[in-house]
Design a protein around this motif. Structure first.
Motif, PDB file in Angstrom:
ATOM      1  N   ASP A  12     -45.916 -25.349  -3.595  1.00  9.97           N
ATOM      2  CA  ASP A  12     -45.823 -24.654  -4.874  1.00  9.97           C
ATOM      3  C   ASP A  12     -44.581 -25.204  -5.581  1.00  9.97           C
ATOM      4  O   ASP A  12     -43.755 -25.885  -4.949  1.00  9.97           O
ATOM      5  CB  ASP A  12     -45.690 -23.146  -4.616  1.00  9.97           C
ATOM      6  N   ASP A  14     -42.695 -23.496  -8.906  1.00  6.40           N
ATOM      7  CA  ASP A  14     -41.767 -22.495  -9.458  1.00  6.40           C
ATOM      8  C   ASP A  14     -41.322 -21.483  -8.407  1.00  6.40           C
ATOM      9  O   ASP A  14     -42.147 -20.835  -7.764  1.00  6.40           O
ATOM     10  CB  ASP A  14     -42.427 -21.752 -10.627  1.00  6.40           C
ATOM     11  N   GLY A  15     -40.008 -21.355  -8.254  1.00  8.53           N
ATOM     12  CA  GLY A  15     -39.475 -20.377  -7.301  1.00  8.53           C
ATOM     13  C   GLY A  15     -39.493 -20.874  -5.866  1.00  8.53           C
ATOM     14  O   GLY A  15     -38.926 -20.232  -4.983  1.00  8.53           O
ATOM     15  N   GLU A 174     -44.942 -21.534  -0.190  1.00  9.80           N
ATOM     16  CA  GLU A 174     -45.084 -20.626  -1.330  1.00  9.80           C
ATOM     17  C   GLU A 174     -43.910 -19.645  -1.393  1.00  9.80           C
ATOM     18  O   GLU A 174     -43.307 -19.320  -0.368  1.00  9.80           O
ATOM     19  CB  GLU A 174     -46.371 -19.798  -1.177  1.00  9.80           C
ATOM     20  N   ASP A 175     -43.618 -19.151  -2.591  1.00 10.53           N
ATOM     21  CA  ASP A 175     -42.605 -18.095  -2.724  1.00 10.53           C
ATOM     22  C   ASP A 175     -43.235 -16.763  -3.155  1.00 10.53           C
ATOM     23  O   ASP A 175     -42.631 -15.721  -2.997  1.00 10.53           O
ATOM     24  CB  ASP A 175     -41.533 -18.481  -3.756  1.00 10.53           C
ATOM     25  N   ALA A 176     -44.446 -16.818  -3.706  1.00  9.32           N
ATOM     26  CA  ALA A 176     -45.038 -15.628  -4.326  1.00  9.32           C
ATOM     27  C   ALA A 176     -46.128 -14.991  -3.465  1.00  9.32           C
ATOM     28  O   ALA A 176     -46.828 -15.681  -2.712  1.00  9.32           O
ATOM     29  CB  ALA A 176     -45.626 -15.999  -5.688  1.00  9.32           C
TER      30      ALA A 176
HETATM   31 MG   LIG Z   1     -44.000 -19.927  -7.084  1.00 10.54          MG
END
Ligand SMILES: [Mg+2]
Length: 228
Positions: A12, A14-15, A174-176
């Motif tokens: 991923d 973003d973040g 992943e972060d989300a």
């Molecule tokens: Mg993300």
């Protein structure tokens, strides 16, 4: 948790690789302040995991801003133009991507962002972008018909490696929460590096949860270990 060996890695953006959350906070704070309103932590917390247009709607409603959600988004986009090029990489992101690339592990990007947004955010990190075998950018990819938590983005991304790895041979970063769910639905193992404010209850289906990419040990998944 028993980890299974993998051959391919999907990231991923973003973040996860990019510290872009702080940039969205700065943008929302600036636009709200323009109308004499304070973008608080409470509102920020209520937005985690939502898409841009949903965030705009919630903020305009919650703070009773004298503009529409479309106008709010337009003002945010103008600030993104200024802020995106200065976004920093997350700790450990460069080390991990470079390591896998140098060891010949096939890696790809699987982001919900569109190409224009990725180009702007990665302007100062374009060498890193070149290490990915391919970039799957959901919002501007006709084959990715649904966003996360639908597994489409990860399945499409995996299918674009020339040797077409099976989902179980792919590892997702992943972060989300929506990203973890998407990886689960794709039948891929997923390493979560979440925002520390996310409720741990929501991370239970991640294969492994880390505080930072720095902590990742590739050998756990049968990938080449770091040299030092
Ligand atoms: Mg993300």
């Amino acid at each position: 948790m028993q980890y299974k060996n993998v051959t391919h890695v999907l990231f991923d953006l973003d973040g996860l690789l990019l510290d872009s959350e702080i940039l969205y906070t700065e943008t929302f704070t600036t636009v709200c302040a323009k109308y004499g309103k304070t973008f608080t932590w409470e509102i920020k917390a209520s937005l985690l995991g939502f898409q841009g247009h949903e965030c705009a709607e919630k903020i305009v409603k919650e703070l009773d801003l004298p503009i529409t959600k479309d106008e709010f988004q337009k003002e945010c986009c103008e600030l993104y133009e200024v802020l995106f090029p200065n976004v920093q990489l997350m700790p450990g992101a460069r080390r991990l991507v470079e390591h896998l690339y140098k060891k010949g592990v096939p890696i790809a990007l699987a982001t919900s962002s569109n190409k224009d947004s990725v180009d702007k955010k990665m302007k100062n990190h374009s060498d890193l972008l070149g290490m990915f075998h391919h970039l799957t950018m959901g919002s501007s990819d006709p084959e990715v018909t649904k966003g996360k938590p639908d597994p489409a983005i990860f399945l499409v991304c995996a299918s674009r490696f020339p040797d077409k790895p099976k989902p179980e041979d792919c590892l997702v970063f992943e972060d989300a929460v929506n990203g973890i769910k998407a990886a689960n639905a794709a039948n891929m193992q997923v390493v979560a590096v979440p925002d520390p404010r996310i409720d741990p209850e929501q991370l239970k289906t991640a294969t492994l949860v880390l505080e930072s990419l720095d902590q990742f040990k590739p050998e756990l998944f049968g990938l080449p270990a770091f040299d030092n």
